[in-house]
Design a protein around this motif. Structure first.
Motif, PDB file in Angstrom:
ATOM      1  N   HIS A   1       0.832  -1.207   0.000  1.00  0.00           N
ATOM      2  CA  HIS A   1       0.000   0.000   0.000  1.00  0.00           C
ATOM      3  C   HIS A   1       0.869   1.261   0.000  1.00  0.00           C
ATOM      4  CE1 HIS A   1      -3.722   2.187   0.613  1.00  0.00           C
ATOM      5  NE2 HIS A   1      -3.045   2.939   1.468  1.00  0.00           N
ATOM      6  N   LEU A   2       1.875   1.289   0.841  1.00  0.00           N
ATOM      7  CA  LEU A   2       2.773   2.451   0.894  1.00  0.00           C
ATOM      8  C   LEU A   2       3.487   2.664  -0.435  1.00  0.00           C
ATOM      9  CD1 LEU A   2       4.252   2.060   4.436  1.00  0.00           C
ATOM     10  CD2 LEU A   2       3.399   4.207   3.496  1.00  0.00           C
ATOM     11  N   THR A   3       3.959   1.591  -1.031  1.00  0.00           N
ATOM     12  CA  THR A   3       4.661   1.686  -2.305  1.00  0.00           C
ATOM     13  C   THR A   3       3.739   2.243  -3.379  1.00  0.00           C
ATOM     14  OG1 THR A   3       6.109  -0.135  -1.708  1.00  0.00           O
ATOM     15  CG2 THR A   3       5.929   0.377  -4.053  1.00  0.00           C
ATOM     16  N   THR A   4       2.540   1.715  -3.466  1.00  0.00           N
ATOM     17  CA  THR A   4       1.576   2.192  -4.451  1.00  0.00           C
ATOM     18  C   THR A   4       1.228   3.653  -4.201  1.00  0.00           C
ATOM     19  OG1 THR A   4       0.652  -0.018  -4.698  1.00  0.00           O
ATOM     20  CG2 THR A   4      -0.736   1.816  -5.392  1.00  0.00           C
ATOM     21  N   LEU A   5       0.962   3.982  -2.960  1.00  0.00           N
ATOM     22  CA  LEU A   5       0.575   5.350  -2.609  1.00  0.00           C
ATOM     23  C   LEU A   5       1.658   6.357  -2.956  1.00  0.00           C
ATOM     24  CD1 LEU A   5      -1.644   7.044  -1.146  1.00  0.00           C
ATOM     25  CD2 LEU A   5      -0.303   6.718   0.928  1.00  0.00           C
ATOM     26  N   THR A   6       2.899   6.023  -2.681  1.00  0.00           N
ATOM     27  CA  THR A   6       3.977   6.986  -2.921  1.00  0.00           C
ATOM     28  C   THR A   6       4.392   7.042  -4.383  1.00  0.00           C
ATOM     29  OG1 THR A   6       5.642   5.362  -2.257  1.00  0.00           O
ATOM     30  CG2 THR A   6       4.887   6.929  -0.573  1.00  0.00           C
ATOM     31  N   GLN A   7       3.941   6.090  -5.190  1.00  0.00           N
ATOM     32  CA  GLN A   7       4.261   6.137  -6.616  1.00  0.00           C
ATOM     33  C   GLN A   7       3.170   6.781  -7.446  1.00  0.00           C
ATOM     34  OE1 GLN A   7       5.257   2.104  -7.665  1.00  0.00           O
ATOM     35  NE2 GLN A   7       7.267   2.246  -6.713  1.00  0.00           N
ATOM     36  N   ASP A   8       1.979   6.970  -6.894  1.00  0.00           N
ATOM     37  CA  ASP A   8       0.859   7.559  -7.629  1.00  0.00           C
ATOM     38  C   ASP A   8       0.848   9.062  -7.395  1.00  0.00           C
ATOM     39  OD1 ASP A   8      -1.463   8.175  -8.932  1.00  0.00           O
ATOM     40  OD2 ASP A   8      -2.780   7.046  -7.609  1.00  0.00           O
ATOM     41  N   ALA A   9       1.580   9.783  -8.242  1.00  0.00           N
ATOM     42  CA  ALA A   9       1.758  11.214  -8.051  1.00  0.00           C
ATOM     43  C   ALA A   9       0.533  12.035  -8.427  1.00  0.00           C
ATOM     44  CB  ALA A   9       2.961  11.701  -8.869  1.00  0.00           C
ATOM     45  N   ASP A  10      -0.456  11.424  -9.065  1.00  0.00           N
ATOM     46  CA  ASP A  10      -1.592  12.192  -9.576  1.00  0.00           C
ATOM     47  C   ASP A  10      -2.731  12.377  -8.581  1.00  0.00           C
ATOM     48  OD1 ASP A  10      -0.297  12.461 -12.009  1.00  0.00           O
ATOM     49  OD2 ASP A  10      -1.161  10.596 -12.789  1.00  0.00           O
ATOM     50  N   ALA A  11      -2.873  11.490  -7.626  1.00  0.00           N
ATOM     51  CA  ALA A  11      -4.030  11.532  -6.739  1.00  0.00           C
ATOM     52  C   ALA A  11      -3.652  12.041  -5.352  1.00  0.00           C
ATOM     53  CB  ALA A  11      -4.636  10.138  -6.619  1.00  0.00           C
ATOM     54  N   ALA A  12      -4.573  12.811  -4.760  1.00  0.00           N
ATOM     55  CA  ALA A  12      -4.388  13.240  -3.373  1.00  0.00           C
ATOM     56  C   ALA A  12      -4.599  12.034  -2.469  1.00  0.00           C
ATOM     57  CB  ALA A  12      -5.377  14.337  -3.016  1.00  0.00           C
ATOM     58  N   VAL A  13      -3.982  12.057  -1.314  1.00  0.00           N
ATOM     59  CA  VAL A  13      -4.130  10.967  -0.364  1.00  0.00           C
ATOM     60  C   VAL A  13      -5.517  11.067   0.270  1.00  0.00           C
ATOM     61  CG1 VAL A  13      -3.249   9.944   1.756  1.00  0.00           C
ATOM     62  CG2 VAL A  13      -1.653  10.927   0.107  1.00  0.00           C
ATOM     63  N   GLY A  14      -6.346  10.051   0.041  1.00  0.00           N
ATOM     64  CA  GLY A  14      -7.678  10.012   0.637  1.00  0.00           C
ATOM     65  C   GLY A  14      -7.614   9.537   2.077  1.00  0.00           C
ATOM     66  N   PRO A  15      -8.718   9.689   2.816  1.00  0.00           N
ATOM     67  CA  PRO A  15      -8.712   9.320   4.234  1.00  0.00           C
ATOM     68  C   PRO A  15      -8.353   7.858   4.496  1.00  0.00           C
ATOM     69  CG  PRO A  15     -10.646  10.624   3.736  1.00  0.00           C
ATOM     70  CD  PRO A  15      -9.973  10.326   2.428  1.00  0.00           C
ATOM     71  N   HIS A  16      -8.928   6.934   3.754  1.00  0.00           N
ATOM     72  CA  HIS A  16      -8.632   5.514   3.992  1.00  0.00           C
ATOM     73  C   HIS A  16      -7.185   5.198   3.634  1.00  0.00           C
ATOM     74  CE1 HIS A  16      -8.550   1.159   3.490  1.00  0.00           C
ATOM     75  NE2 HIS A  16      -9.461   1.157   4.447  1.00  0.00           N
ATOM     76  N   ASP A  17      -6.731   5.666   2.466  1.00  0.00           N
ATOM     77  CA  ASP A  17      -5.338   5.437   2.066  1.00  0.00           C
ATOM     78  C   ASP A  17      -4.372   6.061   3.066  1.00  0.00           C
ATOM     79  OD1 ASP A  17      -6.005   4.012  -0.204  1.00  0.00           O
ATOM     80  OD2 ASP A  17      -5.922   5.766  -1.512  1.00  0.00           O
ATOM     81  N   GLY A  18      -4.687   7.264   3.496  1.00  0.00           N
ATOM     82  CA  GLY A  18      -3.827   7.942   4.465  1.00  0.00           C
ATOM     83  C   GLY A  18      -3.757   7.197   5.777  1.00  0.00           C
TER      84      GLY A  18
END
Length: 168
Positions: free
Chosen positions: A36-53
């Motif tokens: 999850h962290l790897t995916t989140l930090t590689q997706d530069a286009d989307a803001a961090v949503g509450p669940h992902d955050g």
């Protein structure tokens, strides 16, 4: 800090804590958190949503997840500045008690990207959240001592991912 996003993440974060007890379940949770962290930090286009955050912030509270993520950040092909941008967004939505690990990871990414000034600001956030967070103190000492970012990379060079993920 973004107070609206912090409140949204805080409402979810308690439900996403690392599981206690069953070793197999905890190891699965760790693997999922790292992915999850790897995916989140590689997706530069989307803001961090509450669940992902919330999921990412809870993941970073686990030393094995955090250390594996930090090892992954230092691998060839990873852009520390891009990772720092994503981690900065994550730190902006971190509720109290979950800031230190994310802010310390942000400091390391900024330092690795050559921005010691912003790394120090992130360390200030980390130690304000948890004055005893040992990794923040270690990185702060390295920065104050004038160590180049390559010193961090060199400290990880003798480790493999499996050691970070599972310990010695």
């Amino acid at each position: 800090p973004d107070s609206v996003r912090i409140a949204a993440v805080a409402a979810i974060a308690g439900d996403l804590q690392p599981p206690a007890g069953n070793r197999e379940v905890r190891e699965e949770w760790r693997d999922s958190a790292i992915d999850h962290l790897t995916t989140l930090t590689q997706d530069a286009d989307a803001a961090v949503g509450p669940h992902d955050g919330a999921a990412a912030l809870q993941g970073l509270t686990d030393v094995r997840v955090r250390d594996t993520f930090l090892w992954d950040m230092e691998q060839p092909g990873t852009d520390p500045r891009a990772v720092a941008d994503r981690l900065a967004d994550l730190v902006r939505c971190a509720p109290a008690g979950l800031v230190a690990p994310a802010a310390t990871a942000l400091a390391i990414a900024q330092w690795s990207g050559g921005d010691g000034a912003r790394a120090n600001v992130a360390l200030d956030r980390a130690t304000a959240d948890d004055p005893e967070y040992s990794l923040a103190h270690l990185v702060g000492t390295a920065l104050r001592s004038g160590l180049p970012p390559s010193a961090w990379a060199a400290s990880l060079a003798d480790l493999d991912r499996d050691t970070c993920r599972h310990g010695m």
